[in-house]
Motif scaffolding. Sequence first.
Motif, PDB file in Angstrom:
ATOM      1  N   VAL A  17       1.252  -1.248  -0.308  1.00  0.00           N
ATOM      2  CA  VAL A  17       0.052   0.135   0.219  1.00  0.00           C
ATOM      3  C   VAL A  17       1.204   0.849   0.086  1.00  0.00           C
ATOM      4  CG1 VAL A  17      -1.711   1.260   1.255  1.00  0.00           C
ATOM      5  CG2 VAL A  17      -2.162  -0.589   0.839  1.00  0.00           C
ATOM      6  N   LEU A  18       0.743   1.854  -1.346  1.00  0.00           N
ATOM      7  CA  LEU A  18       1.588   2.759  -1.074  1.00  0.00           C
ATOM      8  C   LEU A  18       0.145   4.907  -0.384  1.00  0.00           C
ATOM      9  CD1 LEU A  18       3.365   5.561  -1.648  1.00  0.00           C
ATOM     10  CD2 LEU A  18       2.623   5.112  -3.604  1.00  0.00           C
ATOM     11  N   LEU A  19       0.745   5.290   0.429  1.00  0.00           N
ATOM     12  CA  LEU A  19      -0.558   6.446   0.745  1.00  0.00           C
ATOM     13  C   LEU A  19      -0.045   7.244   0.693  1.00  0.00           C
ATOM     14  CD1 LEU A  19      -0.307   5.083   4.581  1.00  0.00           C
ATOM     15  CD2 LEU A  19      -2.390   5.075   2.834  1.00  0.00           C
ATOM     16  N   ALA A  20      -0.554   7.939  -0.653  1.00  0.00           N
ATOM     17  CA  ALA A  20      -0.068   8.996  -1.396  1.00  0.00           C
ATOM     18  C   ALA A  20      -1.523  10.665  -0.917  1.00  0.00           C
ATOM     19  CB  ALA A  20       0.076   9.004  -2.581  1.00  0.00           C
ATOM     20  N   ARG A  62      -0.747   4.657   8.704  1.00  0.00           N
ATOM     21  CA  ARG A  62       0.733   4.953   8.665  1.00  0.00           C
ATOM     22  C   ARG A  62       1.311   3.946  10.197  1.00  0.00           C
ATOM     23  NH1 ARG A  62       3.180  10.411   7.704  1.00  0.00           N
ATOM     24  NH2 ARG A  62       4.803   9.711   7.871  1.00  0.00           N
ATOM     25  N   ASN A  63       0.252   3.618  10.878  1.00  0.00           N
ATOM     26  CA  ASN A  63       0.384   2.911  11.484  1.00  0.00           C
ATOM     27  C   ASN A  63      -0.052   1.477  12.034  1.00  0.00           C
ATOM     28  OD1 ASN A  63       2.120   5.177  13.505  1.00  0.00           O
ATOM     29  ND2 ASN A  63      -0.124   5.218  14.284  1.00  0.00           N
ATOM     30  N   GLU A  64      -0.426   1.131  11.272  1.00  0.00           N
ATOM     31  CA  GLU A  64      -1.765  -0.332  11.114  1.00  0.00           C
ATOM     32  C   GLU A  64      -1.676  -0.825   9.548  1.00  0.00           C
ATOM     33  OE1 GLU A  64      -5.238   0.024  12.800  1.00  0.00           O
ATOM     34  OE2 GLU A  64      -4.758   1.861  14.274  1.00  0.00           O
ATOM     35  N   ILE A  65      -1.206  -0.546   9.062  1.00  0.00           N
ATOM     36  CA  ILE A  65      -1.423  -1.203   7.623  1.00  0.00           C
ATOM     37  C   ILE A  65       0.376  -1.789   7.382  1.00  0.00           C
ATOM     38  CG2 ILE A  65      -1.855  -1.236   5.128  1.00  0.00           C
ATOM     39  CD1 ILE A  65      -3.687   1.023   5.828  1.00  0.00           C
ATOM     40  N   GLY A  90       3.851  -2.715   6.280  1.00  0.00           N
ATOM     41  CA  GLY A  90       4.269  -1.485   5.233  1.00  0.00           C
ATOM     42  C   GLY A  90       3.749  -0.851   4.625  1.00  0.00           C
ATOM     43  N   ALA A  91       2.956  -0.199   5.234  1.00  0.00           N
ATOM     44  CA  ALA A  91       2.694   1.123   4.582  1.00  0.00           C
ATOM     45  C   ALA A  91       3.721   1.853   3.854  1.00  0.00           C
ATOM     46  CB  ALA A  91       0.834   1.574   5.032  1.00  0.00           C
ATOM     47  N   GLU A  92       3.436   2.316   2.431  1.00  0.00           N
ATOM     48  CA  GLU A  92       4.462   3.683   2.740  1.00  0.00           C
ATOM     49  C   GLU A  92       4.199   4.885   2.196  1.00  0.00           C
ATOM     50  OE1 GLU A  92       7.478   2.541  -1.237  1.00  0.00           O
ATOM     51  OE2 GLU A  92       7.829   0.540   0.215  1.00  0.00           O
ATOM     52  N   PHE A  93       4.670   5.638   2.453  1.00  0.00           N
ATOM     53  CA  PHE A  93       3.911   7.254   2.541  1.00  0.00           C
ATOM     54  C   PHE A  93       4.381   8.353   1.858  1.00  0.00           C
ATOM     55  CE2 PHE A  93       2.969  11.787   4.202  1.00  0.00           C
ATOM     56  CZ  PHE A  93       1.951  11.129   4.846  1.00  0.00           C
ATOM     57  N   LYS A  94       3.440   8.941   0.783  1.00  0.00           N
ATOM     58  CA  LYS A  94       4.360   9.864  -0.226  1.00  0.00           C
ATOM     59  C   LYS A  94       3.469  11.135  -0.027  1.00  0.00           C
ATOM     60  CE  LYS A  94       5.127  11.146  -5.048  1.00  0.00           C
ATOM     61  NZ  LYS A  94       5.529  10.289  -5.983  1.00  0.00           N
ATOM     62  N   VAL A  95       3.856  12.299  -0.057  1.00  0.00           N
ATOM     63  CA  VAL A  95       3.319  13.717   0.332  1.00  0.00           C
ATOM     64  C   VAL A  95       3.353  14.380  -1.270  1.00  0.00           C
ATOM     65  CG1 VAL A  95       2.888  15.979   1.019  1.00  0.00           C
ATOM     66  CG2 VAL A  95       4.325  13.793   2.197  1.00  0.00           C
ATOM     67  N   LEU A  96       2.097  14.593  -1.962  1.00  0.00           N
ATOM     68  CA  LEU A  96       1.712  14.982  -3.100  1.00  0.00           C
ATOM     69  C   LEU A  96       1.884  16.466  -3.023  1.00  0.00           C
ATOM     70  CD1 LEU A  96      -0.924  12.659  -4.357  1.00  0.00           C
ATOM     71  CD2 LEU A  96       1.947  12.518  -4.726  1.00  0.00           C
ATOM     72  N   GLU A  97       3.192  16.950  -2.910  1.00  0.00           N
ATOM     73  CA  GLU A  97       3.279  18.517  -2.782  1.00  0.00           C
ATOM     74  C   GLU A  97       2.774  19.497  -3.405  1.00  0.00           C
ATOM     75  OE1 GLU A  97       6.947  19.829  -3.536  1.00  0.00           O
ATOM     76  OE2 GLU A  97       8.028  18.582  -1.529  1.00  0.00           O
ATOM     77  N   GLY A  98       1.885  20.718  -3.400  1.00  0.00           N
ATOM     78  CA  GLY A  98       1.124  21.466  -3.689  1.00  0.00           C
ATOM     79  C   GLY A  98      -0.318  20.743  -4.816  1.00  0.00           C
TER      80      GLY A  98
END
Length: 264
Positions: A195-198, A216-219, A221-229
Motif C-alpha cells: 500500500v502506498l499512501l499518497a 501509517r501505524n496500522e497497515i 509495511g505501508a509506504e507514505f508520500k506527500v503530493l506537494e502543492g
Amino acid sequence: MVLLHGFSGTWRHWLPVLAELTAHYEVIAPTAAGHFGGPPVPPDMDFTLEGAADQFEDHLDQLGVERAHFVGNSMGGGISIELAKRGRAISVVALAPAGGWDPAGKEAKRLNRFFNVQYKMAVAARPRMRRLLKSPGFRKQSMRAVMCHGDLVHPDEALAMVDAMLACTVFDAAISNLKANKAHLTNLDQVAAPVLLAWPEKDKVLPISRYSQRFRNEIPGAEFKVLEGTGHVPMWDDPRTVIDTITGWVDRHSAARPVASLSR
C-alpha cells in the motif's frame, strides 16, 4: 487497474489522468452505487466503506476480475484498502483515503458538518451555477476545499461535479453513518497487499496530520508520500505527479504491463 472515485463523485474524477493510464494498462473506472450514473443501491446495502466494497467486489466478480491494482481517492481510497483486506488487491495506491480517522475523536463529526455545508451551498447556488462557473476566479474560490487550482477545471466539468453531488442518492445514508461513527475502517493489520499512501500536501478535507497516522501505524509495511502543492482531489491539481506516482508504484509491483483497454 481499478480506479475508485471519491464520495459524491463519478468516474469523471479521473479524467485528467485517464488517457495516459489507459495507454499503458487495462483500466476499469466504475461509478459507485448510488452515485450519479452508477448502479442503484441494493436494497440491503448499508452505505459504509465496507458496504461499498461489497458492491465493487460483486462488480469485479461479474467482470471476472479476481485481483487488480487498486487506485482510489478519498472514499475510493478507503474502499481500495478494504478490498486489500479481502485479498482482492495486487497493490494499492490510496490518494487521501477515507476511513482512517480515530473513531474516538471528533473528525467524523467534522466531516459530517463539512459535507452538509457543501451540499447546502450547492443547492442554493445551482440555479446560477452555470453562469458563475464561467469565471475562473469563482471556480477557484468555490472548489478551494477540494483542490488548489479549481480555476483550471473546465466550467462544464465543474458543473458536472456539482450535479453529481446533488444527484448522489446515498448522500444522506453516508452522512448518517458518519454521524453514527460507522464510517471508519477497522482491522487494518489484515491488509497484506503493498500500500502506498499518497497524501495531498494541502488537503483540507482529510488533512495529513489528522487523517494519515492510523493508516501509517496500522497497515503493515505501508509506504507514505506527500503530493506537494495539491488538494484533496490531486488528479486535477497535478495530473503529471499523480500519473507518475501511480505508474511507478504499479510497475514496481507488476510482473509485466497488461495490454491497453478501458472498461467502465
